[in-house]
Motif scaffolding. Structure first.
Motif, short mmCIF file in Angstrom:
data_model
loop_
_atom_site.label_atom_id
_atom_site.label_comp_id
_atom_site.label_asym_id
_atom_site.label_seq_id
_atom_site.Cartn_x
_atom_site.Cartn_y
_atom_site.Cartn_z
N ARG A 143 -8.99 -3.84 57.66
CA ARG A 143 -8.20 -3.30 56.55
C ARG A 143 -9.09 -2.92 55.37
O ARG A 143 -8.87 -1.89 54.72
N LEU A 144 -10.08 -3.76 55.07
CA LEU A 144 -11.02 -3.43 54.00
C LEU A 144 -11.71 -2.11 54.29
O LEU A 144 -11.90 -1.27 53.40
N ALA A 145 -12.09 -1.91 55.57
CA ALA A 145 -12.74 -0.66 55.96
C ALA A 145 -11.78 0.52 55.80
O ALA A 145 -12.16 1.57 55.25
N ARG A 146 -10.53 0.35 56.25
CA ARG A 146 -9.55 1.43 56.13
C ARG A 146 -9.26 1.78 54.67
O ARG A 146 -9.02 2.94 54.33
N ASP A 147 -9.29 0.76 53.81
CA ASP A 147 -9.01 0.96 52.39
C ASP A 147 -10.22 1.49 51.62
O ASP A 147 -10.14 1.69 50.40
N GLY A 148 -11.35 1.65 52.31
CA GLY A 148 -12.55 2.14 51.64
C GLY A 148 -13.22 1.09 50.77
O GLY A 148 -13.98 1.41 49.86
N GLU A 149 -12.94 -0.20 51.05
CA GLU A 149 -13.46 -1.29 50.22
C GLU A 149 -14.58 -2.07 50.90
O GLU A 149 -14.99 -3.12 50.39
N LEU A 150 -15.08 -1.58 52.03
CA LEU A 150 -16.16 -2.27 52.75
C LEU A 150 -17.38 -1.37 52.84
O LEU A 150 -17.31 -0.26 53.37
N MET A 151 -18.50 -1.86 52.33
CA MET A 151 -19.75 -1.11 52.37
C MET A 151 -20.76 -1.87 53.22
O MET A 151 -20.70 -3.10 53.35
N GLY A 152 -21.70 -1.12 53.78
CA GLY A 152 -22.70 -1.72 54.65
C GLY A 152 -24.10 -1.71 54.04
O GLY A 152 -24.59 -0.66 53.64
N PHE A 153 -24.70 -2.88 53.97
CA PHE A 153 -26.09 -3.02 53.52
C PHE A 153 -26.96 -3.09 54.77
O PHE A 153 -26.92 -4.07 55.52
N ARG A 154 -27.71 -2.04 55.04
CA ARG A 154 -28.47 -1.97 56.29
C ARG A 154 -29.75 -2.79 56.21
O ARG A 154 -30.58 -2.57 55.34
N HIS A 155 -29.87 -3.72 57.15
CA HIS A 155 -31.06 -4.57 57.23
C HIS A 155 -31.87 -4.16 58.46
O HIS A 155 -31.37 -4.22 59.59
N TYR A 156 -33.12 -3.78 58.22
CA TYR A 156 -33.97 -3.28 59.30
C TYR A 156 -34.91 -4.35 59.85
O TYR A 156 -35.68 -4.08 60.77
N GLY A 157 -34.87 -5.54 59.26
CA GLY A 157 -35.79 -6.59 59.68
C GLY A 157 -35.23 -7.47 60.78
O GLY A 157 -34.40 -7.05 61.58
N PHE A 158 -35.66 -8.71 60.79
CA PHE A 158 -35.29 -9.66 61.85
C PHE A 158 -33.87 -10.20 61.62
O PHE A 158 -33.47 -10.47 60.49
N TRP A 159 -33.15 -10.36 62.72
CA TRP A 159 -31.86 -11.04 62.71
C TRP A 159 -31.60 -11.59 64.10
O TRP A 159 -31.91 -10.94 65.11
N SER A 160 -31.04 -12.78 64.17
CA SER A 160 -30.62 -13.33 65.46
C SER A 160 -29.51 -14.34 65.24
O SER A 160 -29.56 -15.14 64.30
N CYS A 161 -28.52 -14.30 66.11
CA CYS A 161 -27.53 -15.36 66.13
C CYS A 161 -27.96 -16.40 67.16
O CYS A 161 -28.97 -16.23 67.85
N MET A 162 -27.20 -17.48 67.27
CA MET A 162 -27.50 -18.53 68.24
C MET A 162 -26.21 -18.85 68.99
O MET A 162 -25.64 -19.93 68.88
N ASP A 163 -25.76 -17.87 69.78
CA ASP A 163 -24.51 -18.03 70.52
C ASP A 163 -24.71 -18.78 71.84
O ASP A 163 -23.79 -19.42 72.33
N THR A 164 -25.89 -18.65 72.44
CA THR A 164 -26.12 -19.18 73.78
C THR A 164 -27.37 -20.05 73.80
O THR A 164 -28.20 -20.01 72.88
N LEU A 165 -27.53 -20.80 74.89
CA LEU A 165 -28.72 -21.64 75.05
C LEU A 165 -29.97 -20.78 75.10
O LEU A 165 -31.02 -21.16 74.56
N ARG A 166 -29.87 -19.62 75.73
CA ARG A 166 -31.02 -18.72 75.79
C ARG A 166 -31.48 -18.31 74.39
O ARG A 166 -32.68 -18.28 74.10
#
Length: 256
Positions: free
Chosen positions: A214-237
């Motif tokens: 809804r925030l996106a549809r309302d034009g209230e969501l902006m994206g800050f693009r990060h070009y560096g490192f990112w990782s989640c920890m969803d799995t054992l791998r």
């Protein structure tokens, strides 16, 4: 400025580690990933945290209640019970540990924190399982520059994470986990106005679905693009991969 960290989910995809502890307490290099995330913020001047607890929240409370003894050398006089803590390894953090329910969804957890955020002009918001070398202060400056209600840090990652469609820096579409997608995705580090809480219906509302869409549809969501490192920890791998980076002294998120 306060940082809200979600730390209440069941972590079912990492059940090898989360049967006895919440996912944010799974260790990387002998420290909970929650500690790593807090250090990312603290290195950039953010030292007040609201931790949204749920599954095995008592484990997180015990960790912070015993933080000094866990992270420093101690001497104990068993005849008197006197304890002396040696060293000076304590960060200047203020930590609020708030029970937001066992089965509450991500949006519902944020909504339950409304009273803790009512006096904030802006706050930070992230999950308890993702690390990055993100420039937090740059994301805050970007958020203030556009004047919208929400900023999400976007990162590049494989299709299984979902997709974000851009129109300039404005987010046109936010798909949490479509069947086929690749490109910019939700990196999990948000800068938000407390007004976004009005977009959350209740405990059963996932933040990543209706509120953000809804925030996106309302034009209230902006994206800050990060070009560096990112990782989640969803799995054992992914946990093992992060552990290897830390043990090799090459963890990009270690900015402190």
């Amino acid at each position: 400025m306060k940082a809200v960290i979600l730390a209440g989910g069941l972590g079912t995809r990492l059940s090898e580690e989360t049967n006895n502890k919440p996912k944010p307490m799974v260790e990387i290099g002998g420290k909970p990933i929650l500690w790593h995330i807090m250090n990312i913020y603290s290195a950039q001047g953010i030292n007040e945290f609201i931790i949204a607890l749920g599954y095995k929240g008592e484990t997180i409370k015990e960790y912070f209640l015993n933080f000094y003894s866990i992270n420093n050398d101690i001497s104990i006089d068993l005849s008197s019970g006197e304890t002396t803590i040696h060293g000076n390894k304590q960060p200047h953090w203020k930590v609020h540990l708030i029970d937001t329910g066992l089965h509450t969804q991500t949006g519902g957890r944020l909504k339950r924190l409304r009273s803790w955020l009512k006096d904030e002009e802006t706050f930070l918001f992230t999950y308890g399982d993702g690390v990055s070398d993100i420039d937090i202060n740059a994301s805050i400056a970007f958020h203030r520059s556009h004047g919208k209600l929400a900023t999400v840090t976007t990162v590049k990652s494989p299709a299984r994470f979902g997709r974000i469609g851009f129109e300039g820096e404005k987010i046109r579409e936010f798909y949490e986990k479509p069947q086929e997608a690749e490109g910019w995705i939700n990196g999990g580090y948000f800068v938000l106005s407390p007004k976004v809480i009005d977009y959350i219906e209740g405990d059963e509302t996932p933040w990543e679905r209706e509120p953000v869409e809804r925030l996106a549809r309302d034009g209230e969501l902006m994206g800050f693009r990060h070009y560096g490192f990112w990782s989640c920890m969803d799995t054992l791998r992914e946990k093992i991969s992060l552990e290897e980076l830390w043990n090799n002294g090459s963890a990009p998120w270690k900015i402190w």
